[in-house]
Design a protein around this motif. Sequence first.
Motif: not given
Length: 170
Positions: A1-30
């Motif tokens: 999976m590329n970064m976009r796909e990983k972030i989208e998969a992580a974000a799908a676990r949250y009802p509010d996309q704003r709540s997914a910013i932290m995990p998305a940043l961790l993915i992007a930093q990695k």
Amino acid sequence: MNMREKIEAAAARYPDQRSAIMPALLIAQKEHGHLPGPVLEEVADILNVERIWVYELATFYTLFHTEPVGMFHLQLCDNVSCMLRGSEALLKHLEAMLGITKGGTTPEGLFTLSTVECLGACEMAPVMQVGDDYHGDLDFARVDALLDRLRAVARQATGPVLAPAAPPGE
Ligand code: FES
């Protein structure tokens, strides 16, 4: 999976996309090693959230790096418990051993040295975080031994060019 796909998969676990910013940043930093402006904007675009929300989190938490850091990021706690148990002297020692000042990175890119707020491990003060690991009850000898171990890890990973056996000038 590329970064976009990983972030989208992580974000799908949250009802509010704003709540997914932290995990998305961790993915992007990695993925990128640190979080420069264009990466922060990409994260905001993927989540379809305000860019300022992403900037706010990325610049507030010390676990996120908007500037490049060395292979090992030494984050020494300088809050009250650690300060009372010698973190100031440890900082000076680290600066001398590494030949850099707080906020700096050694020329070969091995170590970045920072101070951070309470790491939540006051019972083993003074404490330093390196990557995901905490190192506590530190004194000069333990810091020196830790630096030696990290240099050995780097030599195994990269060879002797990136990871000298001793700090420059020793
Ligand atoms: S004050 Fe250093 S870990 Fe709490």
